[in-house]
Design an enzyme around this catalytic site. Structure first.
Site, PDB file in Angstrom:
ATOM      1  N   THR A  74      -4.766   4.248 -13.256  1.00  0.00           N
ATOM      2  CA  THR A  74      -3.889   4.618 -14.149  1.00  0.00           C
ATOM      3  C   THR A  74      -3.022   3.556 -14.482  1.00  0.00           C
ATOM      4  O   THR A  74      -2.414   2.912 -13.124  1.00  0.00           O
ATOM      5  CB  THR A  74      -3.261   5.896 -14.013  1.00  0.00           C
ATOM      6  OG1 THR A  74      -4.203   7.120 -14.041  1.00  0.00           O
ATOM      7  CG2 THR A  74      -2.240   6.096 -14.993  1.00  0.00           C
ATOM      8  N   SER A  86      -0.856   0.027 -16.606  1.00  0.00           N
ATOM      9  CA  SER A  86      -1.008  -1.035 -17.715  1.00  0.00           C
ATOM     10  C   SER A  86      -2.003  -1.801 -16.978  1.00  0.00           C
ATOM     11  O   SER A  86      -2.837  -2.423 -18.037  1.00  0.00           O
ATOM     12  CB  SER A  86       0.165  -1.707 -18.052  1.00  0.00           C
ATOM     13  OG  SER A  86       0.749  -2.450 -16.728  1.00  0.00           O
ATOM     14  N   ASP A 137      -7.962   0.108  -9.405  1.00  0.00           N
ATOM     15  CA  ASP A 137      -6.619   0.538  -9.964  1.00  0.00           C
ATOM     16  C   ASP A 137      -5.636  -0.514  -9.555  1.00  0.00           C
ATOM     17  O   ASP A 137      -5.842  -1.490  -8.726  1.00  0.00           O
ATOM     18  CB  ASP A 137      -6.281   1.658  -9.086  1.00  0.00           C
ATOM     19  CG  ASP A 137      -5.505   2.664  -9.715  1.00  0.00           C
ATOM     20  OD1 ASP A 137      -4.667   2.294 -10.498  1.00  0.00           O
ATOM     21  OD2 ASP A 137      -5.129   3.841  -9.159  1.00  0.00           O
ATOM     22  N   GLY A 138      -4.425  -0.393 -10.350  1.00  0.00           N
ATOM     23  CA  GLY A 138      -3.310  -1.222  -9.895  1.00  0.00           C
ATOM     24  C   GLY A 138      -2.629  -0.713  -8.899  1.00  0.00           C
ATOM     25  O   GLY A 138      -2.738   0.112  -8.052  1.00  0.00           O
ATOM     26  N   ALA A 139      -1.340  -1.491  -8.636  1.00  0.00           N
ATOM     27  CA  ALA A 139      -0.335  -0.994  -7.764  1.00  0.00           C
ATOM     28  C   ALA A 139       0.864  -1.681  -8.041  1.00  0.00           C
ATOM     29  O   ALA A 139       1.045  -2.291  -8.964  1.00  0.00           O
ATOM     30  CB  ALA A 139      -0.875  -1.776  -6.206  1.00  0.00           C
ATOM     31  N   GLY A 194       2.137   5.066  -7.912  1.00  0.00           N
ATOM     32  CA  GLY A 194       2.637   6.249  -8.594  1.00  0.00           C
ATOM     33  C   GLY A 194       3.811   6.032  -9.617  1.00  0.00           C
ATOM     34  O   GLY A 194       4.345   6.823 -10.199  1.00  0.00           O
ATOM     35  N   GLY A 195       3.875   4.782  -9.971  1.00  0.00           N
ATOM     36  CA  GLY A 195       4.777   4.549 -11.169  1.00  0.00           C
ATOM     37  C   GLY A 195       4.525   5.283 -12.316  1.00  0.00           C
ATOM     38  O   GLY A 195       5.248   5.223 -13.243  1.00  0.00           O
ATOM     39  N   GLU A 203      -4.962   9.503  -8.130  1.00  0.00           N
ATOM     40  CA  GLU A 203      -5.370   8.352  -7.754  1.00  0.00           C
ATOM     41  C   GLU A 203      -5.634   8.361  -6.278  1.00  0.00           C
ATOM     42  O   GLU A 203      -6.333   7.373  -5.878  1.00  0.00           O
ATOM     43  CB  GLU A 203      -4.073   7.281  -7.886  1.00  0.00           C
ATOM     44  CG  GLU A 203      -3.773   6.909  -9.426  1.00  0.00           C
ATOM     45  CD  GLU A 203      -2.770   6.262  -9.791  1.00  0.00           C
ATOM     46  OE1 GLU A 203      -2.732   5.445 -10.583  1.00  0.00           O
ATOM     47  OE2 GLU A 203      -1.613   6.248  -8.800  1.00  0.00           O
ATOM     48  N   LYS A 263       3.574  -8.438  -7.836  1.00  0.00           N
ATOM     49  CA  LYS A 263       3.828  -7.140  -7.037  1.00  0.00           C
ATOM     50  C   LYS A 263       3.317  -7.464  -5.596  1.00  0.00           C
ATOM     51  O   LYS A 263       3.604  -6.406  -4.828  1.00  0.00           O
ATOM     52  CB  LYS A 263       2.289  -6.447  -7.547  1.00  0.00           C
ATOM     53  CG  LYS A 263       2.260  -6.033  -9.112  1.00  0.00           C
ATOM     54  CD  LYS A 263       3.432  -4.994  -9.388  1.00  0.00           C
ATOM     55  CE  LYS A 263       3.352  -4.580 -10.750  1.00  0.00           C
ATOM     56  NZ  LYS A 263       3.306  -5.483 -12.000  1.00  0.00           N
TER      57      LYS A 263
END
Length: 262
Positions: free
Chosen positions: A33, A35, A89-91, A103-104, A111, A129
């Site tokens: 989840t 951008s 996933d992103g971070a 969790g932003g 997740e 990041k």
């Protein structure tokens, strides 16, 4: 269309484009989840439509599920999948040991469940990041709504004995109302500045009644794909101890950019 993207969006895209290469026909794939993860879903959707890739995706939020369906990806639940081949996933942050803050986007619980139910977790991120120490990004802690103020007080008390730089806590809001996760919970954002012992903090937080989960992902991520705005990227594999370089050519992805502009 690629010329209209910001350098950050280009960095996110190249990381997502390269991470999509890890996905093979027949895989069960956890879909993150946020951008950056949204770029990954679009890339996989293009591969499904144009290359005949057959995958089943397990989304980590209702937003991702909607996007995946729009992209033509078959969506199933984690209960149906039972176990996943890979999660991408992103971070919000990652450190040199590939520990993360996530969790932003408000989906940290799903997740983390999906990531730990996978043979491999790949994180896609832009270079901004990366941090020397986790904590500059506020640490999300998902809590049940019942007695959340008491839970917040317990968290604040516990932080007094933790190796952190700051100790401010705040309930995440959505306008004038508390932000509510897909699971019906609230999120406390902890502004810690710097976390000296992330593993210890994660354990302490999750022992508290009222805390559902925290956004520290410790020893979960296997690979980070770091994108840059000029198409360069780095692949860091914590298990192999390797760092390799690669590049994504924007010209090869004109169809994807065209779809975004329609």
């Amino acid at each position: 269309m690629s010329a209209e993207l910001s350098p950050i969006d280009k960095a996110k895209f190249v990381a997502a484009r390269r991470a999509a290469d890890f996905v093979e026909d027949g895989m069960r794939v956890g879909l993150g989840t946020g951008s950056t993860a949204a770029w990954l879903v679009r890339c996989l959707g293009e591969m499904v439509r144009e290359n005949g890739l057959r995958i089943r995706g397990v989304p980590t939020s209702s937003r991702t599920a909607s996007l995946a369906r729009d992209e033509g990806i078959e969506v199933i639940t984690l209960d149906e999948a039972r176990w996943l081949d890979i999660t991408i996933d992103g971070a919000d942050e990652f450190d040199g040991a590939l520990n993360l803050i996530k969790g932003g986007g408000g989906a940290l619980l799903q997740e983390k469940i999906v990531a730990t139910a996978s043979d491999r977790m790949v994180v896609i991120a832009d270079a901004a990041k990366e941090v020397a120490h986790l904590g500059a990004f506020p640490l999300p802690v998902e809590v049940v709504p019942f007695g959340w103020r008491t839970t917040e007080a317990l968290v604040a008390e516990a932080l007094e004995s933790m190796d952190v730089m700051g100790r401010e806590t705040a309930l995440r809001m959505n306008g004038t109302e508390p932000y509510v996760t897909d699971e019906g919970n609230y999120i406390l954002d902890l502004r810690l500045g710097r976390i000296g012992n992330a593993r210890q903090l994660a354990l302490v937080l999750n022992q508290m009644p009222g805390v559902v989960e925290n956004g520290l992902f410790i020893d979960i991520c296997d690979t980070v794909v770091v994108g840059h705005g000029d198409g360069r990227l780095e692949l860091r594999d914590i298990n192999a101890g390797t760092v390799t370089e690669d590049r994504v050519d924007f010209a090869d992805n004109e169809n994807l950019f065209r779809d975004l502009g329609e």
